[in-house]
Design a protein around this motif. Structure first.
Motif, short mmCIF file in Angstrom:
data_model
loop_
_atom_site.label_atom_id
_atom_site.label_comp_id
_atom_site.label_asym_id
_atom_site.label_seq_id
_atom_site.Cartn_x
_atom_site.Cartn_y
_atom_site.Cartn_z
N UNK A 271 0.80 -1.22 0.00
CA UNK A 271 0.00 0.00 0.00
C UNK A 271 0.83 1.27 0.00
N UNK A 272 2.14 1.17 -0.22
CA UNK A 272 3.03 2.33 -0.23
C UNK A 272 3.76 2.41 -1.56
N UNK A 273 3.97 3.62 -2.06
CA UNK A 273 4.64 3.79 -3.35
C UNK A 273 5.23 5.20 -3.46
N UNK A 274 6.09 5.39 -4.46
CA UNK A 274 6.68 6.71 -4.68
C UNK A 274 6.98 6.89 -6.17
N UNK A 275 7.27 8.11 -6.56
CA UNK A 275 7.56 8.42 -7.95
C UNK A 275 8.97 7.94 -8.30
N UNK A 276 9.20 7.61 -9.57
CA UNK A 276 10.51 7.19 -10.06
C UNK A 276 11.08 8.27 -10.97
N UNK A 277 12.29 8.02 -11.49
CA UNK A 277 12.89 8.95 -12.45
C UNK A 277 12.04 9.07 -13.71
N UNK A 278 11.44 7.97 -14.10
CA UNK A 278 10.54 8.01 -15.26
C UNK A 278 9.35 8.92 -15.00
N UNK A 279 8.81 8.80 -13.80
CA UNK A 279 7.68 9.64 -13.43
C UNK A 279 8.05 11.11 -13.46
N UNK A 280 9.26 11.41 -12.95
CA UNK A 280 9.72 12.80 -12.96
C UNK A 280 9.93 13.29 -14.40
N UNK A 281 10.41 12.40 -15.27
CA UNK A 281 10.60 12.74 -16.67
C UNK A 281 9.27 13.12 -17.33
N UNK A 282 8.23 12.36 -16.99
CA UNK A 282 6.90 12.67 -17.54
C UNK A 282 6.46 14.06 -17.13
N UNK A 283 6.64 14.39 -15.85
CA UNK A 283 6.20 15.69 -15.36
C UNK A 283 7.03 16.83 -15.95
N UNK A 284 8.30 16.57 -16.26
CA UNK A 284 9.14 17.59 -16.87
C UNK A 284 8.64 17.98 -18.26
N UNK A 285 7.96 17.07 -18.93
CA UNK A 285 7.40 17.35 -20.25
C UNK A 285 6.13 18.20 -20.16
N UNK A 286 5.64 18.39 -18.94
CA UNK A 286 4.46 19.22 -18.67
C UNK A 286 3.25 18.85 -19.56
N UNK A 287 2.86 17.58 -19.54
CA UNK A 287 1.69 17.19 -20.36
C UNK A 287 0.40 17.79 -19.80
N UNK A 288 -0.54 18.10 -20.68
CA UNK A 288 -1.84 18.63 -20.25
C UNK A 288 -2.71 17.54 -19.65
N UNK A 289 -2.47 16.31 -20.09
CA UNK A 289 -3.19 15.16 -19.56
C UNK A 289 -2.32 13.93 -19.75
N UNK A 290 -2.72 12.85 -19.11
CA UNK A 290 -1.95 11.62 -19.17
C UNK A 290 -2.92 10.47 -19.40
N UNK A 291 -2.62 9.62 -20.39
CA UNK A 291 -3.47 8.47 -20.65
C UNK A 291 -2.64 7.31 -21.18
#
Length: 310
Positions: free
Chosen positions: A78-98
């Protein structure tokens, strides 16, 4: 606002854990529910199976897809955290994610979710139809399964009602007997069969034991009605019960009841239960009367405790 689908939840979920700290699934549910201004009613909406709440289920699948893409990782039950991949996604500043966007970023994610996809695509009568359906899906897998189940069930109910309206009255009474016995009333089929349809009293089609010991009895009226059953018919039934000194009755029909009939409550101590055609067909399905099991599917989930090392 309506409960957001699981793909809409992906980006807000990823942003919520962008601090790099370890978070719990429950904290994610609470944060996202506030962000989308969900009401108590929406938060307490259940899937048709009543095994999981809809919003919790959608957060779960948003989290599952982010994990399959490598954007998040589990750190414990039940515990989790963001990874480098997740941070990479956010750096691209997407308007949505699917799902479609994640597949363009990470080919290995596409391989994980579509291990069986290419085989299914070959079987699909329309080229690309499966791809489009999967990428634009708004429902979680559980919701798709349950909505399909409900459609099959609704079709079966309709067929049962059609058959009930066509059978002979005596056979309809037999069906009612078998159903009540399966539901725990009437003792045995032999005991119930001797009572039902034998009374001959006005407004009463039969008498059945309330329990196997026969400590009390229930009077039954079972009719294959064509029109809607109104309050006057219930008055007659209650009158017939009073004539027998009875306090309990079941009024069963293949049609439906008017609103006035549904709201009717006898002024004396008589208790009557109304079973319309829709409810009758549901009871028959639930108690496997007049139907047979065609297929059985087991839905399994990971046993997290098994993978925890001592």
């Amino acid at each position: 606002m309506p409960i957001p689908d699981y793909q809409t939840l992906m980006l807000p979920l990823l942003k919520f854990i962008s601090d790099g700290e370890i978070h719990t699934t429950q904290s994610a549910v609470e944060q996202l529910s506030k962000q989308f201004n969900l009401t108590e009613k929406e938060l307490n909406e259940w899937l048709p199976s009543k095994k999981q709440k809809t919003f919790h289920n959608r957060v779960h699948w948003a989290k599952a897809h982010l994990k399959m893409s490598g954007a998040i990782e589990n750190t414990g039950k039940g515990h989790f955290k963001i990874t480098n991949r997740g941070k990479l996604i956010l750096e691209k500043k997407p308007q949505s994610l699917n799902v479609k966007y994640l597949m363009t970023l990470f080919p290995d994610y596409e391989e994980k979710i579509n291990g069986f996809r290419h085989k299914k695509k070959e079987e699909s009568p329309v080229s690309g139809s499966l791809d489009e359906a999967e990428e634009n899906a708004k429902e979680t897998p559980e919701e798709l399964i349950e909505s399909g189940y409900q459609k099959i069930r609704a079709s079966l109910q309709s067929e049962i009602l059609s058959r009930l309206k066509a059978v002979h009255p005596s056979f309809f009474e037999k069906i009612v007997v078998e159903l009540l016995v399966k539901m725990g009333y009437g003792g045995s089929i032999e005991d119930a069969g001797k009572a039902i349809g034998k009374s001959g009293d006005e407004g009463i089609d039969g008498i059945i034991k309330e329990d196997k010991l026969g400590l009390d009895v229930i009077y039954v009226q079972a009719k294959r009605w064509e029109g809607v059953v109104g309050r006057p018919e219930l008055h007659k039934f209650v009158g017939a019960l009073a004539g027998q000194g009875a306090k309990k009755g079941i009024f069963i029909t293949t049609s439906s009841f008017t609103r006035e009939a549904e709201l009717y409550t006898p002024k004396n101590e008589t208790k009557i239960v109304l079973i319309d055609g829709d409810t009758l067909s549901q009871y028959m399905i639930d108690h496997n009367l007049g139907v047979s099991i065609q297929n059985t599917y087991e839905i399994k989930k990971i046993d997290t405790d098994y993978f925890e090392e001592d």
